[in-house]
Design a protein around this motif. Structure first.
Motif, PDB file in Angstrom:
ATOM      1  N   ARG A   8      25.063  97.252  43.149  1.00 41.73           N
ATOM      2  CA  ARG A   8      23.758  96.682  42.834  1.00 41.73           C
ATOM      3  C   ARG A   8      23.881  95.486  41.895  1.00 41.73           C
ATOM      4  NH1 ARG A   8      20.335 101.314  40.507  1.00 41.73           N
ATOM      5  NH2 ARG A   8      18.886  99.620  40.105  1.00 41.73           N
ATOM      6  N   GLY A  53      22.845  91.692  42.831  1.00 39.98           N
ATOM      7  CA  GLY A  53      21.898  90.969  41.977  1.00 39.98           C
ATOM      8  C   GLY A  53      22.469  89.675  41.423  1.00 39.98           C
ATOM      9  N   ASP A  60      13.793  85.815  40.688  1.00 35.36           N
ATOM     10  CA  ASP A  60      12.760  86.838  40.750  1.00 35.36           C
ATOM     11  C   ASP A  60      13.002  87.874  39.646  1.00 35.36           C
ATOM     12  OD1 ASP A  60      10.799  88.640  41.471  1.00 35.36           O
ATOM     13  OD2 ASP A  60      11.736  89.222  43.358  1.00 35.36           O
ATOM     14  N   PRO A  61      11.989  88.185  38.842  1.00 32.74           N
ATOM     15  CA  PRO A  61      12.168  89.185  37.783  1.00 32.74           C
ATOM     16  C   PRO A  61      12.633  90.543  38.311  1.00 32.74           C
ATOM     17  CG  PRO A  61      10.120  87.998  37.455  1.00 32.74           C
ATOM     18  CD  PRO A  61      10.662  87.562  38.777  1.00 32.74           C
ATOM     19  N   ALA A  62      12.300  90.880  39.547  1.00 34.09           N
ATOM     20  CA  ALA A  62      12.740  92.157  40.116  1.00 34.09           C
ATOM     21  C   ALA A  62      14.261  92.211  40.247  1.00 34.09           C
ATOM     22  CB  ALA A  62      12.086  92.383  41.468  1.00 34.09           C
ATOM     23  N   ILE A  94      16.417  90.623  38.262  1.00 37.26           N
ATOM     24  CA  ILE A  94      16.934  90.799  36.900  1.00 37.26           C
ATOM     25  C   ILE A  94      16.734  92.235  36.433  1.00 37.26           C
ATOM     26  CG2 ILE A  94      16.675  90.051  34.503  1.00 37.26           C
ATOM     27  CD1 ILE A  94      15.829  87.280  35.730  1.00 37.26           C
ATOM     28  N   LEU A  95      15.594  92.813  36.757  1.00 41.24           N
ATOM     29  CA  LEU A  95      15.318  94.203  36.393  1.00 41.24           C
ATOM     30  C   LEU A  95      16.277  95.146  37.112  1.00 41.24           C
ATOM     31  CD1 LEU A  95      13.524  96.187  34.852  1.00 41.24           C
ATOM     32  CD2 LEU A  95      12.013  96.204  36.838  1.00 41.24           C
ATOM     33  N   ASP A  96      16.578  94.873  38.370  1.00 37.02           N
ATOM     34  CA  ASP A  96      17.502  95.723  39.122  1.00 37.02           C
ATOM     35  C   ASP A  96      18.904  95.674  38.513  1.00 37.02           C
ATOM     36  OD1 ASP A  96      18.035  97.537  41.279  1.00 37.02           O
ATOM     37  OD2 ASP A  96      19.060  95.900  42.312  1.00 37.02           O
ATOM     38  N   SER A 131      19.604  95.081  35.356  1.00 35.90           N
ATOM     39  CA  SER A 131      19.519  95.828  34.101  1.00 35.90           C
ATOM     40  C   SER A 131      19.509  97.333  34.344  1.00 35.90           C
ATOM     41  CB  SER A 131      18.267  95.398  33.344  1.00 35.90           C
ATOM     42  OG  SER A 131      18.141  96.122  32.148  1.00 35.90           O
ATOM     43  N   THR A 132      18.754  97.759  35.351  1.00 33.95           N
ATOM     44  CA  THR A 132      18.687  99.176  35.687  1.00 33.95           C
ATOM     45  C   THR A 132      20.043  99.678  36.173  1.00 33.95           C
ATOM     46  OG1 THR A 132      16.368  98.922  36.298  1.00 33.95           O
ATOM     47  CG2 THR A 132      17.468 100.887  37.097  1.00 33.95           C
ATOM     48  N   THR A 156      22.338 100.256  33.253  1.00 32.23           N
ATOM     49  CA  THR A 156      22.011 101.511  32.577  1.00 32.23           C
ATOM     50  C   THR A 156      22.529 102.697  33.377  1.00 32.23           C
ATOM     51  OG1 THR A 156      20.036 100.499  31.619  1.00 32.23           O
ATOM     52  CG2 THR A 156      20.114 102.905  31.653  1.00 32.23           C
TER      53      THR A 156
END
Length: 80
Positions: free
Chosen positions: A30, A34, A44-46, A48-50, A52-53, A56
């Motif tokens: 992932r 990304g 796309d912020p999605a 960047i969020l993916d 980061s997720t 984690t």
């Protein structure tokens, strides 16, 4: 392992370790996907969020793998 059982079921620790390794591989894929999207200009912020997720998730699976290793060592110490 059943509640109250004094010995673990065969393969219990190894199956947890296998699941953790699979989780590490999925998180790595992932992040790679990304970062390729970011490099291609997709901001796309999605995405960047993916990433980061996924980072984690990678950390969580690494912690599970370390705990499995620690439990295996303790079990071997008790049986020695």
């Amino acid at each position: 392992m059943e509640i109250g059982s004094s010995t673990p079921s065969p393969g219990t620790l190894s199956s947890v370790g296998s699941a953790a390794v699979s989780g590490l591989q999925r998180a790595e894929a992932r992040v790679a996907d990304g970062t390729e999207q970011l490099a291609a200009g997709n901001l796309d912020p999605a995405v960047i969020l993916d990433i980061s997720t996924a980072q984690t998730g990678f950390a969580a699976n690494a912690a599970v793998l370390k705990s499995t290793d620690d439990m295996s060592k303790r079990l071997l110490d008790m049986l020695a």
